[in-house]
Write an enzyme that holds these catalytic residues in place. Structure first.
Site, PDB file in Angstrom:
ATOM      1  N   LYS A  52      11.494   8.981  -5.884  1.00 49.62           N
ATOM      2  CA  LYS A  52      10.411   8.269  -6.580  1.00 49.62           C
ATOM      3  C   LYS A  52      10.097   8.947  -7.910  1.00 49.62           C
ATOM      4  CE  LYS A  52       8.297   6.633  -2.278  1.00 49.62           C
ATOM      5  NZ  LYS A  52       7.181   6.713  -1.318  1.00 49.62           N
ATOM      6  N   GLN A  95       2.478  10.518   0.671  1.00 50.24           N
ATOM      7  CA  GLN A  95       3.691  10.165   1.399  1.00 50.24           C
ATOM      8  C   GLN A  95       3.451  10.225   2.903  1.00 50.24           C
ATOM      9  OE1 GLN A  95       6.399   8.978  -0.023  1.00 50.24           O
ATOM     10  NE2 GLN A  95       7.674   8.842   1.795  1.00 50.24           N
ATOM     11  N   ASP A 118       0.690   1.952  -3.324  1.00 48.62           N
ATOM     12  CA  ASP A 118       1.392   1.625  -2.078  1.00 48.62           C
ATOM     13  C   ASP A 118       0.864   0.318  -1.476  1.00 48.62           C
ATOM     14  OD1 ASP A 118       3.458   3.362  -1.332  1.00 48.62           O
ATOM     15  OD2 ASP A 118       2.050   4.919  -0.674  1.00 48.62           O
TER      16      ASP A 118
HETATM   17  N1  GUN Z   1       6.807   6.590   4.031  1.00 49.21           N
HETATM   18  C1  GUN Z   1       7.755   5.663   4.249  1.00 49.21           C
HETATM   19  N2  GUN Z   1       7.602   4.611   3.396  1.00 49.21           N
HETATM   20  C2  GUN Z   1       6.526   4.908   2.639  1.00 49.21           C
HETATM   21  C3  GUN Z   1       5.872   4.231   1.567  1.00 49.21           C
HETATM   22  O1  GUN Z   1       6.234   3.118   1.162  1.00 49.21           O
HETATM   23  N3  GUN Z   1       4.808   4.872   1.038  1.00 49.21           N
HETATM   24  C4  GUN Z   1       4.367   6.076   1.479  1.00 49.21           C
HETATM   25  N4  GUN Z   1       3.292   6.613   0.891  1.00 49.21           N
HETATM   26  N5  GUN Z   1       4.951   6.730   2.463  1.00 49.21           N
HETATM   27  C5  GUN Z   1       6.032   6.145   3.035  1.00 49.21           C
END
Ligand code: GUN
Length: 297
Positions: A52, A95, A118
């Site tokens: 990311k 996350q 998110d």
């Molecule tokens: N863990 C797995 N997918 C995601 C996501 O899309 N966002 C976040 N914050 N954690 C994740």
């Protein structure tokens, strides 16, 4: 059978985004800024966060990453409030998964909705369900963009989603049944209590597998000509690979692909689209476009 090339579409989106970032900077002096909080040592989470951050930097965003080996919930919430109130930060993600002593719902509730790129906060979720401007969770948004870029018909189609997670299955079921494109599908949301799973998946014109169980979807579960979207990315040990593992989807690709009209590969399908969608949400947060278009409520 045509591959839905998430890698290529995501690269095209990153290219478009770089230009928009440049325009925003020239017109307002603003550079989108994403903050990421990562707790613990889960190797997959570290890989995702690195991906990311790399994508953010590639399109010209600023990034702040805060890594904690461990943290008390109260301290995490305090840090989130500081980031919520920091005018230099446009988007904030924590996350997942989190260590068991931290409440995921409480963390999500503490996110400022405007910065919740998110799209997990109840306000964004509710607004999404009402088709109001909102941050939409990145994986479902990435899937919608992929369907749209390949101009795949969704109206009147039977979309069967396997998995009702907060991040993918549940929001995607709402999005695919919304009025508009991509949407207007008839949606079936399958989960761990679903009976006769394969009888349902065999009815799917669009089949989405999002449970994290390698090769759950076998050829006999797929209708000929279906569009298959594989969200699974499980690490399976593989000593022939440099990293010692390979990524395995929820779909038995080798046997399912010949039955499909379109299918996403793993890797290179949904994964890159998720990151591209996160970038889009962050740019929109920086442009402050999500909550200023509140006409009608
Ligand atoms: N863990 C797995 N997918 C995601 C996501 O899309 N966002 C976040 N914050 N954690 C994740």
């Amino acid at each position: 059978m045509i591959l839905l090339d998430g890698q290529a579409v995501a690269a095209a989106i990153r290219c478009e985004l770089s230009q928009q970032v440049h325009r925003l900077q020239v017109s307002s002096g603003k550079v989108p800024h994403l903050a990421v909080i990562l707790i613990g040592h889960d190797p997959a989470s570290h890989t995702y966060v690195d991906a990311k951050l790399k994508a953010c930097r590639a399109v010209g965003f600023k990034t702040t990453v805060i890594r904690h080996a461990t943290i008390q919930e109260a301290d995490l919430l305090h840090q989130m409030v500081q980031l919520n109130n920091d005018p230099m930060i446009d988007g904030l993600i924590v996350q997942l998964p989190l260590p068991p002593h931290i409440s995921v719902p409480r963390v999500i509730h503490h996110m400022k909705p405007e910065k919740d790129v998110d799209g997990f906060h109840a306000l964004n979720y509710g607004r999404m369900a009402r088709s109001l401007p909102a941050h939409i969770p990145a994986t479902p948004l990435g899937i919608l963009i992929l369907l749209a870029r390949y101009q795949l018909e969704t109206s009147g189609k039977h979309c069967v989603i396997v998995g009702r997670s907060r991040t993918v299955g549940a929001p995607l079921s709402i999005l695919m049944s919304r009025d508009g494109y991509p949407g207007n599908a008839t949606v079936t949301l399958c989960h761990s209590h679903t009976q006769h799973l394969s009888a349902l998946t065999r009815q799917a014109d669009i089949l989405v597998a999002a449970v994290g169980r390698p090769r759950l979807i076998t050829a006999d579960m797929v209708k000929k000509g279906a569009v298959v979207i594989d969200v699974g990315i499980t690490r399976e040990p593989d000593q022939t690979r440099k990293l010692g593992y390979r990524l395995q989807g929820d779909v038995d690709f080798a046997r399912v692909a010949p039955r499909c009209s379109y299918i996403t590969p793993v890797p290179g399908g949904v994964g890159p689209m998720t990151i591209a969608a996160l970038l889009l949400n962050t740019l929109r947060a920086a442009q402050n476009q999500v909550y200023v278009t509140d006409q009608g409520i």
